[in-house]
Write an enzyme that holds these catalytic residues in place. Structure first.
Site, PDB file in Angstrom:
ATOM      1  N   ARG A 153       0.835  -1.209   0.000  1.00  0.00           N
ATOM      2  CA  ARG A 153       0.000   0.000   0.000  1.00  0.00           C
ATOM      3  C   ARG A 153       0.866   1.254   0.000  1.00  0.00           C
ATOM      4  NH1 ARG A 153      -1.888  -3.224   4.105  1.00  0.00           N
ATOM      5  NH2 ARG A 153      -4.040  -3.941   4.032  1.00  0.00           N
ATOM      6  N   ILE A 154       1.855   1.262   0.908  1.00  0.00           N
ATOM      7  CA  ILE A 154       2.686   2.466   1.038  1.00  0.00           C
ATOM      8  C   ILE A 154       3.588   2.613  -0.188  1.00  0.00           C
ATOM      9  CG2 ILE A 154       4.519   3.559   2.401  1.00  0.00           C
ATOM     10  CD1 ILE A 154       3.180   2.257   4.903  1.00  0.00           C
ATOM     11  N   ARG A 231      11.635   0.046   7.959  1.00  0.00           N
ATOM     12  CA  ARG A 231      12.170  -0.343   9.267  1.00  0.00           C
ATOM     13  C   ARG A 231      13.691  -0.260   9.221  1.00  0.00           C
ATOM     14  NH1 ARG A 231       8.181   0.551  11.376  1.00  0.00           N
ATOM     15  NH2 ARG A 231       6.770  -0.776  12.559  1.00  0.00           N
ATOM     16  N   ASP A 255      14.178   7.708   8.253  1.00  0.00           N
ATOM     17  CA  ASP A 255      13.181   7.951   9.304  1.00  0.00           C
ATOM     18  C   ASP A 255      13.234   6.845  10.353  1.00  0.00           C
ATOM     19  OD1 ASP A 255      10.921   9.311  10.475  1.00  0.00           O
ATOM     20  OD2 ASP A 255       9.643   7.700   9.715  1.00  0.00           O
ATOM     21  N   GLU A 260      16.383   2.261  17.580  1.00  0.00           N
ATOM     22  CA  GLU A 260      15.739   3.546  17.917  1.00  0.00           C
ATOM     23  C   GLU A 260      15.537   3.671  19.423  1.00  0.00           C
ATOM     24  OE1 GLU A 260      12.160   3.722  15.593  1.00  0.00           O
ATOM     25  OE2 GLU A 260      13.272   3.432  13.740  1.00  0.00           O
ATOM     26  N   HIS A 278      11.636   8.876  13.345  1.00  0.00           N
ATOM     27  CA  HIS A 278      10.523   7.934  13.097  1.00  0.00           C
ATOM     28  C   HIS A 278       9.173   8.648  13.198  1.00  0.00           C
ATOM     29  CE1 HIS A 278       9.184   3.459  13.377  1.00  0.00           C
ATOM     30  NE2 HIS A 278       8.293   4.193  12.748  1.00  0.00           N
TER      31      HIS A 278
HETATM   32  C1  8YV Z   1       4.428   4.158  14.246  1.00  0.00           C
HETATM   33  C2  8YV Z   1       5.124   2.724  12.282  1.00  0.00           C
HETATM   34  O1  8YV Z   1       5.219   5.230  14.623  1.00  0.00           O
HETATM   35  O2  8YV Z   1       2.989   2.062  11.584  1.00  0.00           O
HETATM   36  C3  8YV Z   1       4.153   1.751  11.729  1.00  0.00           C
HETATM   37  O3  8YV Z   1       4.571   0.624  11.415  1.00  0.00           O
HETATM   38  O4  8YV Z   1       6.269   2.502  12.276  1.00  0.00           O
HETATM   39  C4  8YV Z   1       4.639   4.035  12.803  1.00  0.00           C
HETATM   40  O5  8YV Z   1       3.483   4.423  12.168  1.00  0.00           O
HETATM   41  C5  8YV Z   1       4.751   3.080  15.185  1.00  0.00           C
HETATM   42  O6  8YV Z   1       4.291   1.844  14.818  1.00  0.00           O
HETATM   43  C6  8YV Z   1       4.164   3.434  16.535  1.00  0.00           C
HETATM   44  O7  8YV Z   1       4.544   2.565  17.470  1.00  0.00           O
END
Ligand code: 8YV
Length: 312
Positions: A153-154, A231, A255, A260, A278
């Protein structure tokens, strides 16, 4: 009687308020499952809400014998032991779609920022360097070939935006999609060699760990740029840092990181790198939509309906 649920990690205050109305909440500090509280409340807990960052371990799932659902705030569920949840018959939900546009926006923002040196240009002005001469020329984005790793999707939302820039697209992923015309590569090194810029929008987890290794980074090369909104685990981070410091990789927009919120300090001095904490999904609107979806998934399940966004 309100169902009892466990909340792991820090959820948004508005989400906590919503959950507090519908459930008896037990807060856990971490997802490891070793908390003394668990021995007491574990047998009564039917639901769990967590963040994509903190997730949920197999041990925690095992400490909750009546667990029915894990509702994850985030689309990436690599920190949730999904296999173990499945084996136990526990539903896992995430928050897809609602964050797609924001994440794609940041990916393209980072691409342009890195390749055109936007952040470096800002520093150039603030540091008064413009008074002493012009900034070096940067590279053109819109006639480049953008490689997208992970056309989910992204990845697709990124591709639409990149198309609007006029750049060309190719992609690498687990499979070729019949509904897109972009060239597909089944070899990531080959895609890195052919493209100018590589954008990572693949999920984390064991299957994709360090898929961007030294060979991929070398293939992208001194004129190339790597953008990662997926990731940190996708990239061999020490190899990336080494290539950026030595100039064997042209630039990066990051990002996400392997550990992290710790970011390799060697990157701080590099003008070729744009760093973000992030935040790809971090807008007021999207974070609220994600919170609403976490609550809606739990609500649907505990009303006897199918959750809105269960993992397939
Ligand atoms: C969030 C993300 O910051 O959706 C994800 O997979 O990495 C981010 O949207 C994160 O999951 C929040 O914990």
């Amino acid at each position: 009687m309100r169902p009892e649920i466990v909340v792991v990690g820090q959820l948004m205050p508005t989400l906590m308020e919503a959950l507090e109305r519908d459930y008896v909440i037990h807060r856990l500090d971490d997802a490891a499952g070793g908390d003394a509280l668990l021995a007491k409340i574990g047998p009564r807990v039917r639901g769990l809400a967590t963040t994509g960052h903190v997730g949920c371990t197999a041990a925690l799932i095992d400490a909750l014998p009546k667990l029915e659902i894990v509702s994850c705030f985030g689309v990436g569920v690599d920190a949730v032991d999904v296999d173990h949840a499945r084996a136990r018959g526990v539903i896992v939900t995430n928050t897809p779609d609602v964050l797609t546009d924001d994440v794609a926006d940041l990916a393209v923002g980072l691409l342009i920022a890195v390749v055109r040196g936007i952040v470096a240009g800002d520093r150039y002005v603030r540091d008064g360097k413009w008074l002493t001469g012009r900034m070096p020329l940067m590279r053109k984005v819109s006639d480049g070939l953008v490689g997208i790793v992970g056309l989910g999707r992204i990845g697709r939302a990124i591709a639409h935006r990149v198309e609007a820039l006029g750049a060309r697209i190719a992609y690498y992923g687990r499979r070729r999609y019949g509904d897109v015309d972009y060239p597909f590569y089944d070899d990531l090194v080959a895609l890195a060699r052919d493209c100018d810029f590589l954008i990572l929008s693949a999920p984390g987890g064991a299957d994709t760990r360090h898929m961007v290794n030294r060979d991929v980074i070398e293939a992208l090369g001194p004129n190339g740029a790597l953008i990662n909104i997926g990731r940190g685990s996708l990239v061999d981070e020490p190899a990336l840092v080494e290539a950026l410091v030595s100039g064997r990789l042209g630039g990066a927009g990051l990002d996400v990181f392997e550990d992290e919120p710790h970011v390799p300090e060697a990157l701080f001095a590099l003008d070729t790198v744009v760093l973000q904490p992030h935040v790809a999904s971090a807008t007021v609107q999207t974070r609220q939509a994600m919170a609403d979806l976490v609550a809606a998934n739990l609500r649907a399940h505990f009303s006897g309906e199918r959750p809105l966004t269960p993992l397939g």
